[in-house]
Design a protein around this motif. Structure first.
Motif, PDB file in Angstrom:
ATOM      1  N   LEU A 127       0.647  -1.239   0.046  1.00 40.95           N
ATOM      2  CA  LEU A 127      -0.083  -0.022   0.080  1.00 40.95           C
ATOM      3  C   LEU A 127       0.927   1.274   0.059  1.00 40.95           C
ATOM      4  O   LEU A 127       0.570   2.135  -0.758  1.00 40.95           O
ATOM      5  N   VAL A 128       1.896   1.244   0.892  1.00 43.65           N
ATOM      6  CA  VAL A 128       2.697   2.384   0.931  1.00 43.65           C
ATOM      7  C   VAL A 128       3.536   2.613  -0.554  1.00 43.65           C
ATOM      8  O   VAL A 128       3.563   3.690  -1.051  1.00 43.65           O
ATOM      9  N   MET A 129       3.968   1.560  -1.145  1.00 45.03           N
ATOM     10  CA  MET A 129       4.774   1.675  -2.188  1.00 45.03           C
ATOM     11  C   MET A 129       3.658   1.983  -3.348  1.00 45.03           C
ATOM     12  O   MET A 129       4.080   2.965  -4.247  1.00 45.03           O
ATOM     13  N   SER A 130       2.583   1.701  -3.440  1.00 45.78           N
ATOM     14  CA  SER A 130       1.410   2.204  -4.296  1.00 45.78           C
ATOM     15  C   SER A 130       1.115   3.604  -4.145  1.00 45.78           C
ATOM     16  O   SER A 130       1.011   4.240  -5.181  1.00 45.78           O
ATOM     17  N   TYR A 131       1.008   3.963  -2.780  1.00 47.89           N
ATOM     18  CA  TYR A 131       0.693   5.495  -2.928  1.00 47.89           C
ATOM     19  C   TYR A 131       1.856   6.337  -3.222  1.00 47.89           C
ATOM     20  O   TYR A 131       1.565   7.477  -3.557  1.00 47.89           O
ATOM     21  N   THR A 132       3.039   6.110  -2.913  1.00 50.82           N
ATOM     22  CA  THR A 132       4.172   6.889  -3.324  1.00 50.82           C
ATOM     23  C   THR A 132       4.903   6.604  -4.587  1.00 50.82           C
ATOM     24  O   THR A 132       5.665   7.291  -5.166  1.00 50.82           O
ATOM     25  N   GLY A 133       4.179   5.715  -5.556  1.00 55.33           N
ATOM     26  CA  GLY A 133       4.470   5.360  -6.710  1.00 55.33           C
ATOM     27  C   GLY A 133       5.836   4.714  -6.933  1.00 55.33           C
ATOM     28  O   GLY A 133       6.539   4.720  -8.090  1.00 55.33           O
ATOM     29  N   LEU A 134       6.325   4.012  -5.928  1.00 61.06           N
ATOM     30  CA  LEU A 134       7.700   3.292  -6.063  1.00 61.06           C
ATOM     31  C   LEU A 134       7.709   2.469  -7.140  1.00 61.06           C
ATOM     32  O   LEU A 134       8.659   2.093  -8.077  1.00 61.06           O
ATOM     33  N   PRO A 135       6.692   1.192  -7.212  1.00 55.54           N
ATOM     34  CA  PRO A 135       6.897   0.375  -8.399  1.00 55.54           C
ATOM     35  C   PRO A 135       7.121   0.914  -9.717  1.00 55.54           C
ATOM     36  O   PRO A 135       8.037   0.638 -10.494  1.00 55.54           O
TER      37      PRO A 135
END
Length: 434
Positions: A297-305
């Protein structure tokens, strides 16, 4: 510095820091996720969002398959099924040089595929096969290395809970398709270890087992059929659409319990301990799944992937080079992280990249599993390595040099599986599961 870059530095930096300090993996993932989430949300919203995610991540009928398959594996491990499968393995490979080692490999493939655990397989097969090999003049290091190297085959050959975990984290990739995709690569893993075992057995002139009479072969084969039918019933039922993976896991529990009682190796008084062990293992797995859901969830919020994907694709658009880069990263990760958290963390990162390159999610599931299975037998954290060495009563530093030729052949097999999608996709396409 952009929020995406800052978030990436914070979440992965804190994760590595907490792991280095000695925090459990689940707690490290949870804390690093919460601290990163606080960069983009107020404290109270972070706590509320984190709590909601932890709860909703558990709200899945498919998730029930995990504890049920764990329970089925533990029942089989205590129910005398390993002996039946070892005797059947002797029938298949009993006349090859180093025949007891090959029996160990085939036993790990059969038992591991039913138990769904490399650790359970290394422990069960090692306890039985290592004394037999030592009594026949085999070297202890060789016996331990063969058992360790072949133990993870059962994590690829279905039914296996790690492919269910991958299905959940990948957004619902067909479990039936993943199960069918695992057969050929899993068998190739076993064949790769048998090739090395054969060469070393010829070199050191290890003995061949006594010839088994045809009447005894028939008896041992018939004796093993009820155990082997478990695979046929569970996988056949899932592929045919008779029941879901979760229902198949429940069938596996009932079948394994009845069969173990028929063999008279499962006592009523052992059931509380079996259930306790199931709860302990399931609790660990489900905690990892829930906190990894928050991590995603954190990665999707921040656009990391997307940022990682864009960075890799900006380096090169060559599919081979990107797959090799991911392979190197996964092999390194596998040396210090257990397979379940690694799948949970790196699937959301690498799967979008793989799909951008036209790689089927089913095939990629086998790629990531095969990669991390090698880490399962690699120091410093390989769980099957530690268990296999412990069962053989040998120090890890003594068995690792003997494992080197196994690592080399398995790496070659990994490249073959990675760059030959038909090996993973043939059976799913044959059964119209794609």
């Amino acid at each position: 510095m952009s929020l995406t870059v800052l978030s990436g530095i914070v979440i992965f930096g804190l994760l590595l820091l907490f792991l280095a300090i000695g925090f459990p993996i689940a707690i490290s993932i949870l804390l690093s996720s919460l601290f990163t989430l606080m960069l983009i949300m107020p404290f109270d919203t972070t706590i509320l969002t984190g709590a909601q995610r932890l709860v909703t991540e558990m709200d899945s009928f498919t998730m029930l398959a995990v504890p049920l398959f764990v329970l089925a594996g533990i029942i089989m491990n205590n129910g005398g099924i390993a002996f039946k499968l070892i005797n059947f393995a002797k029938v298949l490979v009993g006349r090859m040089p180093g025949s007891l080692a090959h029996t160990n490999v085939v036993g790990n493939m059969l038992f591991g595929s039913i138990a769904g655990s490399s650790v359970a397989s290394a422990a069960a097969m090692g306890r039985i096969m290592t004394p037999m090999q030592l009594n026949s003049g085999y070297d202890r290091k060789y016996a331990a290395a063969v058992n360790i190297a072949s133990a993870p085959a059962g994590l690829i050959i279905p039914p296996t809970s790690i492919l269910i975990v991958y299905s959940l984290v990948s957004g619902g990739t067909s479990i039936a398709a993943l199960f069918m995709a695992g057969y050929i690569p899993g068998i190739l893993w076993g064949l790769a270890t048998m090739i090395v075992a054969y060469v070393l057995a010829k070199k050191y002139k290890y003995p061949v087992s006594d010839k088994i009479a045809w009447r005894d072969k028939l008896y041992l084969t018939l004796d093993a059929i009820p155990s082997l039918l478990l695979i046929v019933i569970v996988i056949g039922g899932i592929v045919a659409g008779i029941f879901t993976a979760t229902e198949g896991a429940a069938v596996a529990v009932v079948y394994a319990t009845i069969l173990s009682m028929i063999y008279r190796n499962l006592k009523i008084r052992e059931i509380p301990n079996i259930l306790r062990e199931t709860v302990e293992i399931t609790g660990m797995i489900l905690l990892l799944i829930t906190v990894s859901g928050l991590f995603s969830l954190v990665m999707s919020y921040t656009g990391l992937p997307n940022a990682i994907s864009s960075s890799l694709l900006s380096l090169t658009d060559n599919t081979i080079i990107i797959l090799l880069l991911m392979t190197v990263i996964l092999l390194v990760i596998g040396t210090f992280m257990d397979i379940t958290p690694a799948v949970l963390i790196f699937t959301p990162i690498f799967l979008p990249i793989a799909m951008d390159m036209g790689i089927d999610p089913i095939h990629f599931g086998i790629i990531i599993t095969f990669n991390l299975c090698i880490g399962n037998i690699t120091p410093p954290v390989g769980s099957a390595l530690f268990v296999g060495a412990s069962v053989a009563d040998i120090r890890i530093e003594k068995v690792v040099p003997v494992l080197i030729p196994f690592f080399i052949v398995l790496f070659i097999m990994l490249l073959i599986v990675t760059f030959t999608p038909v090996l993973s996709m043939f059976l799913p396409e044959l059964f119209n599961l794609t």
